[in-house]
Design an enzyme around this catalytic site. Structure first.
Site, PDB file in Angstrom:
ATOM      1  CD  GLU A 198       3.850   3.608   6.881  1.00 51.35           C
ATOM      2  OE1 GLU A 198       4.719   3.209   6.071  1.00 51.35           O
ATOM      3  OE2 GLU A 198       3.086   2.837   7.478  1.00 51.35           O
ATOM      4  CD  GLU A 236      -0.648   1.037   8.202  1.00 50.13           C
ATOM      5  OE1 GLU A 236       0.169   1.590   7.433  1.00 50.13           O
ATOM      6  OE2 GLU A 236      -1.281   1.662   9.076  1.00 50.13           O
TER       7      GLU A 236
END
Length: 396
Positions: free
Chosen positions: A129, A149
């Site tokens: 990210e 995730e």
């Protein structure tokens, strides 16, 4: 700016590292024993680093990479999340907003200078990210990428929108929903990274690209970054209209237009000159007179402010009392010393100055200018370049 105000003042970093190789700053995740997993302290340190980079005129481009050969960054340190309460606490980052990954990403994305991710290993979860918040990525052939995730029952909250914009809706959904980890070659194929290079060549290639970028006009780079990032969130017509406005600002301002050319003109100084790398430039009442039209505007190229300061990088053969690296201020409005105003101590009204106000041979919004030796004054140790500019008129 003093050294303590810029990147050089960051002396208490523990989980990150930064090194300035002018005009580049190399920033590192610095927890190699944990594959550079992030913590609240690391996020806070990155906010400080990138804020300092934004305020440091000696840095034009930043490179973000990881310490060690195994990982760029694998995201949050999962070992901290052993209970539901610790997961919620970690996501909320109650220690303060500056310790939050969201602010770190916003600072990187909003930085008015280019940031390149040099992905040297595993780039997963929050690490990916952060990499996607950089302006582009160059990857080692050992690098891997993924937003896994979902395996932990979590959600890549900073990754969904950026990933979809980079590789498209369908590929982003597949990559996130399958929690897949892909090699650098696949990341290159789908457009996630700009290029893949042999691991041993990663930093050399990234620095080469960074120095190429640093040689361009800094204002144009800042406007380009702002235009593309903001434009992705706007309707095409609205974004194009804003671009026309930005273009008009850059192209109709003569100083900026000349500055793009002057920035690239590093010439050999004449025998009685010193080549100065500009660090700061001042503006005084005489500049205001020129700007207001009360006095004719000097011919371009020029420096806004006839007071500037910097470091000597090269000397003409006849200049023997200075050395490369000396910190100096320049009084580019050189008085004659003989007219009636000079004789009564009012040299700012000199009737026969050498050159026009603001004019420096090969000047402009430039990185380098050639200054006559007679115009140079040594800056006392400890005096910031900006303060030296403020005093340049007094020297005259």
């Amino acid at each position: 700016m003093s050294k303590t105000d810029g990147v050089g003042g960051l002396t208490d970093l523990q989980e990150t590292a930064v090194e300035v190789r002018e005009p580049i700053a190399v920033v590192r995740f610095n927890r190699p024993q944990a594959l550079n997993a992030t913590t609240p302290r690391m996020h806070a340190e990155f906010v400080r680093i990138f804020t300092a980079i934004g305020n440091d005129p000696s840095v034009r481009v930043a490179i973000l990479t990881g310490t060690g050969d195994r990982a760029f960054c694998v995201g949050s340190d999962i070992k901290r999340f052993t209970t539901l309460d610790s997961i919620a606490g970690g996501l909320a980052e109650p220690q303060g907003p500056e310790q939050n990954r969201y602010l770190e990403i916003a600072v990187i994305e909003g930085l008015g200078k280019p940031v390149i991710a040099a992905v040297n290993g595993h780039c997963l979860g929050g690490g990916m990210e952060i990499a996607m918040a950089c302006d582009f990525m160059i990857a080692s052939d050992r690098a891997t990428f993924g937003l896994p995730e979902a395996k932990l029952g979590l959600f890549p909250s900073n990754g969904t929108q950026r990933l979809a914009r980079l590789i498209g809706r369908n590929r982003a959904l597949e990559l996130i929903m399958t929690a897949a980890i892909i090699p650098a070659s696949e990341a290159d194929r789908i457009g996630l990274v700009n290029r893949v290079v042999p691991h041993a060549e990663l930093m050399a290639e990234t620095e080469r690209v960074a120095r190429t970028i640093a040689a361009q006009g800094p204002v144009a780079l800042r406007v380009t970054k702002e235009s593309i990032i903001r434009g992705l969130e706007m309707h095409m017509q609205d974004a194009s209209r804003e671009d026309e406005y930005r273009h008009a600002i850059l192209c109709t301002t003569e100083d900026r237009l000349e500055g793009v050319q002057a920035f690239k003109e590093k010439r050999t100084p004449a025998s009685d000159e010193a080549l100065l790398r500009v660090r700061a430039c001042g503006v005084c009442h005489l500049d205001m007179i020129v700007r207001s039209g009360m006095r004719s505007r000097p011919k371009l190229p020029l420096v806004l402010g006839h007071e500037l300061s910097g470091e000597i990088v090269e000397l003409g053969a006849a200049v023997t009392d200075f050395a490369p690296g000396d910190r100096v201020a320049s009084i580019n409005y050189q008085v004659c010393g003989e007219c009636k105003w000079c004789r009564v101590g009012r040299a700012s009204l000199c009737m026969h100055p050498r050159g026009e106000i603001g004019q420096v041979r090969q000047g402009g919004y430039a990185e380098y200018v050639a200054i006559p030796r007679a115009n140079l004054v040594r800056i006392p140790d400890g005096l910031p370049f900006e303060h030296a500019c403020l005093g340049a008129c007094c020297f005259a």
